[in-house]
Each structure stands twice: as C-alpha cells, then as structure tokens.
Design an enzyme around this catalytic site. Structure first.
Site, PDB file in Angstrom:
ATOM      1  N   TRP A 243       5.351   4.652  -4.484  1.00 22.97           N
ATOM      2  CA  TRP A 243       5.919   5.998  -4.386  1.00 22.97           C
ATOM      3  C   TRP A 243       6.584   6.214  -3.023  1.00 22.97           C
ATOM      4  O   TRP A 243       7.327   7.173  -2.831  1.00 22.97           O
ATOM      5  CB  TRP A 243       4.847   7.064  -4.638  1.00 22.97           C
ATOM      6  CG  TRP A 243       3.824   7.225  -3.539  1.00 22.97           C
ATOM      7  CD1 TRP A 243       2.884   6.327  -3.152  1.00 22.97           C
ATOM      8  CD2 TRP A 243       3.639   8.373  -2.702  1.00 22.97           C
ATOM      9  NE1 TRP A 243       2.118   6.826  -2.131  1.00 22.97           N
ATOM     10  CE2 TRP A 243       2.557   8.087  -1.836  1.00 22.97           C
ATOM     11  CE3 TRP A 243       4.270   9.608  -2.599  1.00 22.97           C
ATOM     12  CZ2 TRP A 243       2.105   8.995  -0.871  1.00 22.97           C
ATOM     13  CZ3 TRP A 243       3.807  10.510  -1.644  1.00 22.97           C
ATOM     14  CH2 TRP A 243       2.750  10.204  -0.790  1.00 22.97           C
ATOM     15  N   ASP A 244       6.355   5.291  -2.093  1.00 19.39           N
ATOM     16  CA  ASP A 244       6.994   5.350  -0.776  1.00 19.39           C
ATOM     17  C   ASP A 244       8.511   5.474  -0.904  1.00 19.39           C
ATOM     18  O   ASP A 244       9.162   6.150  -0.093  1.00 19.39           O
ATOM     19  CB  ASP A 244       6.700   4.063   0.012  1.00 19.39           C
ATOM     20  CG  ASP A 244       5.230   3.732   0.111  1.00 19.39           C
ATOM     21  OD1 ASP A 244       4.445   4.213  -0.725  1.00 19.39           O
ATOM     22  OD2 ASP A 244       4.860   2.966   1.010  1.00 19.39           O
TER      23      ASP A 244
ATOM     24  N   GLU B 119      -6.257   8.802   0.681  1.00 18.60           N
ATOM     25  CA  GLU B 119      -7.055   7.839  -0.073  1.00 18.60           C
ATOM     26  C   GLU B 119      -8.455   7.667   0.500  1.00 18.60           C
ATOM     27  O   GLU B 119      -9.228   6.850   0.000  1.00 18.60           O
ATOM     28  CB  GLU B 119      -6.321   6.505  -0.138  1.00 18.60           C
ATOM     29  CG  GLU B 119      -5.041   6.581  -0.952  1.00 18.60           C
ATOM     30  CD  GLU B 119      -4.169   5.342  -0.839  1.00 18.60           C
ATOM     31  OE1 GLU B 119      -3.289   5.160  -1.695  1.00 18.60           O
ATOM     32  OE2 GLU B 119      -4.374   4.560   0.119  1.00 18.60           O
TER      33      GLU B 119
ATOM     34  N   LYS C 271      -6.708  10.201   5.839  1.00 15.03           N
ATOM     35  CA  LYS C 271      -5.907   9.005   6.097  1.00 15.03           C
ATOM     36  C   LYS C 271      -4.471   9.356   6.444  1.00 15.03           C
ATOM     37  O   LYS C 271      -3.866   8.764   7.344  1.00 15.03           O
ATOM     38  CB  LYS C 271      -5.937   8.089   4.871  1.00 15.03           C
ATOM     39  CG  LYS C 271      -5.179   6.786   5.031  1.00 15.03           C
ATOM     40  CD  LYS C 271      -5.234   5.953   3.754  1.00 15.03           C
ATOM     41  CE  LYS C 271      -4.489   4.640   3.915  1.00 15.03           C
ATOM     42  NZ  LYS C 271      -4.450   3.861   2.666  1.00 15.03           N
TER      43      LYS C 271
END
Length: 765
Positions: free
Chosen positions: A355-356, A486, A596
């Site tokens: 998805w980056d 995450e 994160k």
C-alpha cells in the site's frame, strides 16, 4: 545511528574501508535504471561479509508459505524478489594471488555515488599478503539511456611489482537469495556459452518460468600484455580467463559490457540474440560514450524532479538521495511494474507492491513525471481487480467484493502473517484514495468512469460486508483489524481503517451520482449486477458508522482499548532498548502504548480539511509523543502535520529522519536494503510540509515557510501540463510558470492568476 557518510550536495561518499559497514554501503550505493539494479558489491572477489544482489524488474519466485499451522485463506506462497545473475564480476589475481579486500591491507578506500550523473566509483590501494601493492579504480553504471545495458570500467595499477596477472570476467547465474528456505536456489539453466567475444547464460525461474539472458563482452586498454585466453563453463556460469603481464607503475583497464534481457519483453527463443545485440552495440560504443549518454539521461530526470536546499548540506544530500533512488527504481514505462519496498537495493519483504505505492509514492510521481507515469500506477490496481475479488472470496466475501493484497506481484496476496494478511485491510482505502488523488491532480475525469468506479464499487462492496451492526452501540462497527500501527493487532474500531471505509463509500456514491444516466455507467452497472439498494446500504453505513472519540481529551481513539493501556511518552523507554522491535518481545510490544507509525494521524493528514487546527493539534500532541517511528513510513506524515501546526523544529526533526533514514541507518536495518517506498515520503515532507502544497478541488495551493536551518529552497512540479518553479528565501516566495498557458494558484489562500511564462511574488510572514 551511523554517521560515516560524508555530507555532500550531489554525492554519497564513503572514505575509508570499514568492513562492519560494508553491507550498509552495498545498499546505499546501489544503482538501477527501472529495468534492473545492482547492489554495490565489489567487482573482484570478496570473502568478507556481503549481501550480493542483482535484480531484474518483474521477476519473482512464489516460495511456499511456511507456517506452524495453516489458517483458511492463507496465501499459498510468499513472493520473493529474486537475486539474478552477477554480471559485474571480474576476479583478478597476480602470480596466482587473488585480490580480496578481506585479505588485504586497504588504504585510501573511497566509494562515491554521483547522484547528478548516476555513476558509482570506487578506488583504493591494497597490499596483498605477499606484499604486492595495487591501486584500483572502478566506475559502474546501469544505463538510463539503454535500460537493458550495464557497463563498468576497471583500472588497475601495480605499484611495486611487475609480473603475471589473470583477469576472469564472468557471468554467474548460480546465485541464491539471502532469504532462501533451506538454501534453495531458484534458477534452472537453459543454455550457456563462453567465448572470448560474447558470453552468456540463459536461465529460467522455477515455477514462474521467467527466462532471463545475461551476457557480457569485454575489452582491454593500457599496459596489458596479453599472453593467453581460455574459457570455462560450469552450472549456470561462464567465464573467460585472460592471462597477461603487467608492469610496475603502468595502468591497464578492462571495460565490461553486459545486458539483462527477460521474457517479459521478448520471446524466449529470442532472448540470447537480443542480449548479444545489446552487448555488442554497447561494446562498440565504448564505456565513455555509454557514460555520456547515461549522464544526459540523468540530467533530464533531474530537470523535472530536483529540489535545491540552500544552507543545509545534510538536508540537501538526504532529499537528493531519496529522489535518486525513486527515479532509478520506477520509470513508469510498464504498467505491469511497481515500486518494491527495497527497490533494487535488497530482497527483504518480498513482493513488488505494498500500500506504500498509493499512500506515499504516488504523490512524487504525480508532481515530477508525465501524467502517464502516475496513470500507470493506478491502472496497475485496475488490472488486478479480478485477483482482488478472488482474494476476498477466499476470506468469505461475496458478490464482487474486492480485497486488494497487502503484498503482491501479480494481484494475488502473498503475505503470510495473519494479522497483516487478514486484518490490515486499510490498504483497500489507500487504493481507493489513489484514484481520487490521481483525478484531482491531473483532472483526468474520464478515468473515473473508464476504470475508477469499477474498482471503487468492488472496494465499497467489501467495506459494506466487513462492518456489522452493533445493537449495543446502535451503530456500525468494524472488529478484528490491524491499523497502520502494526504494534497493535486484532483491535476493534481502528479509527483510521473505519475513516477510510467511510470516505470510500462516500466517494463511490458521489461518483455514481456524477455519471448517473450515462451510457458507460449503465453498461458498467449491468455488467456488475449492481442494485440501487447497495447505494442505500452504503449511505446508511456512512450516516451511522461508529468512530471512537474521547470527549475528555478531545482526540479520536486509535482503537477501542487504546486508553486502557499504560500511556507514557517514548522518552520513558529505558536507554538502549530502542528500536523496541529489536529489543522487546512481541508480546511486550503489543501490550504497550507505543506506536510504530502514524495511524490516527495518517487519517488526519489525508482529511485535514475536515478538522480545525485545534483538533489536529490535540491529536498530534496526544499521539506523536508515543510514536517510536520504527516504520520508515512514519516521519513524513508527522513532518507534514508539524508544519501545518507551525512546529518548525519538530517538522525539521521528522524531515531529517525520513531524508537520512538510510544514509544514517536510523533503524539499524539499512544493510537489508534501502527503504525505497518511504523515500517518496521525504518529497511529501518537503512539498506538503515546508512548501504547504495542496490540491483542493483541482486547484493548486501553497503556504510555504522556511525552516530556520535553511537559507532558501526551490523545486519544480508539473501540474496539469504546466511546469512550475517554486522558490522560497527568507521572507519571500516566488512561483514561476514556465509554460505557455496560465492557471489560477492560491498562495497563502489568496488567488493569483499565473499567466503563461508569468510569475507571482509574495512575502512570507
């Protein structure tokens, strides 16, 4: 954090050989051209710690998913970016003694990646165990002008001896991935031939049956007295052994020309012939000509995408390094290709698409490339729609609902961690948003009806099935998800995921309304067996969706249980325990409050116009202090929001962290490869942060400011076929339209008519 790379505006420079940093440097000094790439491994043999890496775009291997116990819906394989043939290799020995820097005393070692011109140069003096001393200079390119060609020039000077020498240029397809299961190899030989002219190896991948031909040719110049030439062939390997005499103080040079040709572009029975044609043409041109062509091609890329920062070499070097890596990773010429998380710099993470691409990379290519490049990025997902529907079916979704994969090569999910594969479903929202982003930037309204709506309907069908009605809340909820953070798994009502679902449903409804009654839409809806009741259901979800909010703090809840955690700032983590993902158990991380990467703040960044500054500030001040930024995707979002809030020092801190993430090895993992997809975040932090660039309803806005560490900056963008240059200095900003026709821009929210070849000047308060 490492600090061994010299600061320079146009070059990455390492002075002195430090073997413990070699794998980091192999990543940082990687080169590529969109079609193949090469880590900065040495040409001569090296017995020290090294991660050999040569990669051909689009070629992968579906390695069997290995888990302790199987779960329904698990992908059958984990796709590996394959290590391909070593084409740079030239082993060298003197009177039978090999040149190997792991066995030598090394002096005057220098490695330089010239980003402006796209070449990698290495030089050193080495004293062999026998006392023989040599000086070596090598220069290497992956040609941007001839994207099937790589070339290098390798010059050797014996410093204190004359005598016999042997050079062995080779092509080696007998390679292995660092992440191979049980040291498995992934290539089968299909042919080879070694001659003192053109030599090649033809190999195919197991299972996927990609074929690649890698060939070479070489020539000598200088003080080399050739005595004998012999050839040798082994499994998936060819070499030419050239024996000669060298003289003390006199240099000789070997130029090596190579080509990688894959079956993605040519028939399998044509690969060797095409490879030979490319290699012989390159050898005929010679290294100097190839280098000049390459430099000119890079000049064209920098003309479109360079960012100039005055007064801060560290920042300047950082952003150019990020732009350089992006430009050499993806050129947009093939809609089947995408932007892997490591580009051509390493193997970790596998897959070519996360998805980056949509959430981070698209913005860079929208603004710095021709429209077709960004269009190919969004078309990539359209081409994979049927696979996304099949992926959703495996998880029990029906009626054309689509779940795009977290990691993919061909549209199939190939990520095998359940909390990511099944639960990190916000990727669907990023793909939907990318359609909007592309249309909003380029004004390509036809894309929505021709391609976009079909994708949006399938994603909206997924969201409608993924939520459920809570009698307790009297609202729709979404359970069992993992957000961008995450460091939390299997949570309920992740705010960002739910927000993306709501936005997608609303945008799809808006698109259907816009084209209502059109022939194209009628045909599409019939094809999809679409019912009007679906829109009613979607609207009901939009009107009745639960989004967690804490009245006391005035912040959106990252997930329902977040406030039950022991809340503390990152500064309270004991010294020496960061990064926590390398020092803590996974159980401890999951129970902690530490984040994160941007999660709730990711949604606030995307939908900032929905919130007043006070709301953005409250959420930023609550979540950022608990964020460890152990994802490369995190600092850029925080830099943008900090800029919007006027937090100049925090914005600069976050910008440096994203710009120099790999150069300074912030997260102690650059040796695995550079964080290529997050590099677009550096461009975002600059353009959307410091320059305040936004596109609202198809119109361009800027609200620039100058970080205290800088004297000025300038950059270029392409917006709807207009080429603009934006310059900022202390107290002043200029926007110049280099194109013939004009447009309206907004500078500090004031409208300006920017005429063709015209300019706007304003003061920055």
């Amino acid at each position: 954090m490492k600090n061994y790379i010299k600061h320079d505006p146009w070059s990455i420079i390492e002075e002195g050989f430090e073997p413990e940093y070699n794998k980091i440097s192999e990543s940082i000094f990687s080169i590529g051209n969109g079609m193949f790439g090469q880590r900065a491994n040495f040409e001569e043999q090296y017995s020290g710690d090294s991660l050999a890496g040569n990669y051909v775009a689009g070629v992968y291997y579906p390695d069997k998913t290995r888990v302790g116990w199987w779960k329904n819906g698990y992908p059958e394989y984990f796709a590996k970016v394959l290590n391909a043939s070593n084409w740079i290799g030239i082993n060298i020995s003197f009177d039978g003694e090999a040149l190997d820097l792991a066995q030598c005393q090394v002096e005057d070692f220098r490695r330089e990646l010239n980003m402006k011109e796209g070449w990698l140069k290495r030089s050193f003096k080495a004293t062999l165990p026998s006392g023989k001393q040599v000086e070596v200079t090598s220069t290497r390119i992956c040609s941007m002008a001839r994207t099937k060609v790589g070339a290098l020039s390798y010059t050797v000077t014996p410093l204190n001896f004359s005598g016999g020498a042997q050079l062995v240029p080779y092509v080696d397809f007998d390679v292995m991935n660092a992440d191979s299961n049980y040291d498995e190899k992934f290539w089968n030989e299909q042919g080879k031939k070694a001659t003192d002219g053109f030599s090649y190896v033809l190999a195919s991948t197991k299972k996927t049956d990609f074929w690649v031909a890698t060939g070479m040719q070489f020539k000598f110049s200088g003080a080399w007295e050739n005595q004998a030439t012999a050839t040798a062939e082994k499994d998936k390997y060819v070499e030419v052994q050239v024996t000669g005499q060298v003289k003390e103080g006199e240099s000789f040079t070997i130029e090596k020309f190579a080509s990688n040709i894959s079956s993605m572009y040519f028939a399998k029975d044509q690969l060797v012939a095409e490879c030979q044609k490319e290699v012989e043409a390159a050898a005929s041109a010679g290294f100097d000509t190839l280098l000049q062509e390459h430099i000119e091609a890079w000049a064209s890329k920098w003309e479109k995408s360079d960012i100039i920062i005055e007064g801060d070499v560290s920042s300047q070097q950082g952003i150019r390094f990020n732009i350089f890596q992006l430009n050499q990773t993806y050129t947009g010429e093939d809609e089947r290709l995408n932007i892997g998380p490591k580009g051509f710099t390493g193997e970790k993470y596998g897959g070519s698409t996360y998805w980056d691409t949509e959430a981070y990379c698209l913005a860079f290519y929208l603004a710095t490339s021709d429209q077709e490049v960004a269009r190919n990025l969004v078309l990539y997902r359209y081409k994979h729609l049927q696979k996304a529907i099949e992926n959703a079916q495996k998880l029990g979704f029906t009626d054309g609902a689509a779940l795009y994969p977290m990691v993919t090569m061909n549209g199939e999910e190939c990520h095998n961690e359940w909390e990511i594969t099944f639960e990190e479903i916000h990727r669907n929202g990023a793909i939907a948003y990318a359609i909007y982003d592309y249309i909003n930037y380029h004004g390509d309204e036809d894309y929505l009806i021709d391609y976009g709506l079909e994708v949006l309907i399938a994603i909206s069908r997924f969201w409608a099935q993924r939520v459920h009605w809570s009698k307790n809340k009297g609202q729709y909820v979404m359970h069992g998800v993992t957000g961008p953070n995450e460091y939390e798994n299997n949570v309920n009502n992740n705010w960002y995921t739910s927000k993306m679902a709501l936005w997608t449903l609303g945008y799809t409804i808006e698109g259907l309304q816009k084209h209502k009654g059109s022939e194209k839409l009628t045909k599409l809806l019939n094809q999809l067996n679409f019912k009007e009741s679906e829109v009613e259901k979607w609207q009901h979800i939009v009107d009745n969706m639960y989004l967690g909010y804490d009245e006391k703090r005035g912040v959106f809840l990252q997930q329902d249980g977040f406030l039950d955690k022991e809340l503390m700032p990152v500064g309270d983590i004991p010294k020496g325990q960061r990064p926590i993902n390398q020092n803590w158990s996974w159980d401890r991380i999951l129970r902690s409050c530490f984040i994160k990467q941007a999660d709730t703040l990711q949604g606030i960044y995307l939908f900032e116009d929905e919130f007043d500054l006070e709301t953005i500030e409250r959420n930023f001040d609550f979540y950022e202090p608990m964020t460890v930024h152990e994802s490369s995707l995190s600092p850029c979002v925080h830099a943008i929001l900090a800029s919007k809030l006027g937090r100049k020092e925090k914005a600069y801190e976050m910008y440096l962290r994203t710009a120099r993430l790999d150069l300074d090895d912030y997260n102690n993992d650059t040796e695995d490869g550079c964080h290529t997809t997050s590099m677009a975040g550096t461009w975002m932090a600059f353009a959307k942060g410091f320059a305040g660039m936004r596109v609202r309803n198809g119109e361009l806005y800027f609200s620039p400011y100058l970080p205290d560490h800088w004297d000025g900056y300038s950059f270029k963008i392409k917006f709807r076929e207009r080429n603009l240059t934006i310059k900022a200095s202390k107290g002043h900003v200029t926007i110049h339209n280099e194109s013939a026709d004009g447009l309206t821009i907004y500078l500090f929210d004031k409208a300006y008519e920017l005429t063709g070849n015209g300019q706007v000047d304003a003061s920055m308060s």
